[in-house]
Design an enzyme around this catalytic site. Structure first.
Site, PDB file in Angstrom:
ATOM      1  CE  LYS A  61      -4.188  -1.763   0.219  1.00 15.16           C
ATOM      2  NZ  LYS A  61      -5.429  -1.222  -0.295  1.00 15.16           N
TER       3      LYS A  61
HETATM    4  C1  PLP Z   1      -3.596  -6.944   3.942  1.00 16.10           C
HETATM    5  C2  PLP Z   1      -4.313  -6.508   2.700  1.00 16.10           C
HETATM    6  N1  PLP Z   1      -4.525  -7.438   1.759  1.00 16.10           N
HETATM    7  C3  PLP Z   1      -5.185  -7.124   0.635  1.00 16.10           C
HETATM    8  C4  PLP Z   1      -5.678  -5.860   0.401  1.00 16.10           C
HETATM    9  C5  PLP Z   1      -6.439  -5.576  -0.877  1.00 16.10           C
HETATM   10  O1  PLP Z   1      -5.714  -4.780  -1.764  1.00 16.10           O
HETATM   11  P1  PLP Z   1      -6.485  -3.746  -2.695  1.00 16.10           P
HETATM   12  O2  PLP Z   1      -7.118  -2.741  -1.783  1.00 16.10           O
HETATM   13  O3  PLP Z   1      -5.444  -3.146  -3.552  1.00 16.10           O
HETATM   14  O4  PLP Z   1      -7.517  -4.501  -3.460  1.00 16.10           O
HETATM   15  C6  PLP Z   1      -5.474  -4.884   1.369  1.00 16.10           C
HETATM   16  C7  PLP Z   1      -6.056  -3.536   1.199  1.00 16.10           C
HETATM   17  O5  PLP Z   1      -6.455  -2.877   2.120  1.00 16.10           O
HETATM   18  C8  PLP Z   1      -4.764  -5.205   2.537  1.00 16.10           C
HETATM   19  O6  PLP Z   1      -4.535  -4.302   3.494  1.00 16.10           O
END
Ligand code: PLP
Length: 453
Positions: free
Chosen positions: A44
């Site tokens: 992120k």
């Molecule tokens: C630990 C984790 N896995 C997966 C995701 C999903 O990613 P995306 O928001 O890019 O779909 C997030 C998003 O908040 C996350 O924090």
């Protein structure tokens, strides 16, 4: 000197690592894009920085301003690092499902953390979507990031994560698999890869309790699909603008239990200490393995670091309480071990039936052994009492002894679960276990069911 001017310059260029043990039965080559080497320990960081830089270019944030976001933690961490370097204040709004570690980490990097309840509708004023919006309206010189609908999120992955994966695999990637929350990662990476090679398959990992899979397959936003679940970061009860359903070929759902188990296996069998959505993603690949051949190159992206889950997935007690530990229950003692704090709740034969009802309600239990002169002499259960009180309401002030059933059978700690199953039936919802110190404990029908599932 080979130096970075500040920590933000270390974002990206994360390693691609072959998985060897968990995927030993998969014909394809399975590679993990391990995003934990980003400075905020998650993928992120990439989109957090991009969203802030795009907002600066658009004149949405002014020096000294406050950035507000509803975040499950990882985006907050990326935003926090960018805010420190760029001189903004940060307020993160989290729901109470998020791990304490994530909240503590955000506070450690200077963010203010506001916690909201999970079990409310997105439109409820207490939801973390609503609270973040309201705070942004009320705070002067503030900017609400909105990672769900802010398209700089997926653009970050189109510009950085996608090209990295393409280059690291020499363009040989055939499948990209990742957990979907805001949809930024899958949509940005997916778009980039499909532009390079439209045959690349993009598989999203979803949770039970989320709307994505059904929406993709039927076009229906089905509210019946929405219920609380445990896996953090993926699955949604809304359709974020960042999810580009056109680039996603398939959604695969993974259970909370499997996600947790595979997160632990990644750590213990591959030495890759990553978060809960990574376990879901690799389990999703295994669920889909029949569709893979030896010529395929699968890249599965692991979002964040395992240290954020030490109080949860990596904690045996937490796992046991949810029935997530694959412990074999073969005796009464094994099942009792799953409930270490259990105390035997009883009633006296002379007490009123209404007392038994209150006790069952207060302790959220469905049956009670009945005692007289220090001995267990009978039993009473909610189905029996319910029927009685409907037929004869005046009985509520009668003594329990006048209506109680026979005492539950007594077994030993070493009694096999198979033998206990034979004792439990419609009339006998529980057995008593005689402990080595002479006390008794209870095993109910639902204890047996949860030990078997
Ligand atoms: C630990 C984790 N896995 C997966 C995701 C999903 O990613 P995306 O928001 O890019 O779909 C997030 C998003 O908040 C996350 O924090």
């Amino acid at each position: 000197m080979k130096i970075h001017q500040n920590i933000l310059e270390t974002i990206g260029n994360t390693p691609l690592v072959r998985l060897n043990k968990l995927t030993r039965n998969v014909k394809a080559t399975v590679l993990a894009k391990v995003e934990t080497t980003n400075p905020g320990n998650s993928v992120k960081d990439r989109m957090a920085l991009k969203m802030i830089e795009d907002a600066e270019k658009a004149g949405l944030i002014r020096p000294g301003g406050t950035i507000i976001e509803g975040t499950s933690g990882n985006t907050g961490m990326g935003l926090a690092l960018a805010c420190i370097i760029k001189g903004y204040k940060l307020v993160c709004v989290l729901n109470d499902k998020q791990s304490k570690e994530k909240m503590d980490i955000l506070r450690a990097v200077g963010a203010e953390v506001v916690v909201c309840p999970t079990a409310v509708e997105p439109t409820d004023p207490r939801s973390y979507y609503s609270v973040s919006r309201r705070l942004a309206q009320e705070t002067p010189n503030s900017w609400y990031v909105n990672q769900y609908d802010n398209l700089s999120n997926r653009q970050a992955h189109y510009e950085s994560t996608g090209p990295e994966i393409w280059e690291q695999t020499d363009g040989k990637i055939t499948h990209f698999v990742v957990g979907v929350g805001t949809g930024g990662t899958i949509s940005g990476v997916g778009k980039y890869l499909k532009e390079k090679n439209p045959n690349i398959k993009i598989w999203g990992i979803d949770t039970y309790g989320s709307v994505f899979k059904k929406y993709k397959e039927t076009g229906i936003f089905d509210e019946n699909e929405i219920y609380p679940y445990i896996t953090e970061g993926i699955g949604e009860d809304i359709l974020p603008a960042n999810v580009d359903f056109d680039v996603i070929d398939h959604f695969e759902k993974v259970t909370d239990k499997d996600a947790a188990i595979y997160t632990r296996r990644l750590a213990r069998e591959e030495g890759i200490f990553v978060g809960n959505s990574a376990g879901a993603a690799i389990k999703g690949v295994l669920q889909m393995q029949d569709q893979l051949t030896e010529n395929d190159v699968v890249v599965v992206l692991f979002h964040d670091h395992g240290s954020r889950y030490v109080g949860k997935i990596f904690n045996d007690e937490w796992m046991r309480e949810r029935g997530f530990l694959e412990e074999e229950c073969t005796t009464a003692q094994d099942i009792l071990n799953l409930h270490p704090d259990r105390k035997l709740i009883t009633v006296y034969a002379e007490e009123l039936i209404s007392h038994a009802v209150t006790k069952m309600r207060n302790f959220s239990i469905s049956q009670l052994p009945v005692m007289k002169d220090g001995k267990i002499v009978g039993s009473i259960d909610d189905i029996h009492v319910y029927q009685l009180l409907i037929d004869y309401p005046q009985l509520r002030d009668s003594p329990i002894s006048s209506v109680m059933g026979s005492a539950y059978p007594v077994v030993k700690e070493s009694t096999p679960v198979d033998d206990i199953c034979k004792l439990i039936n419609k009339q006998t919802p529980a057995v008593l276990v005689e402990l080595h110190n002479g006390d008794f404990s209870i095993l109910t029908r639902s204890d047996i069911i949860s030990s078997l599932t």
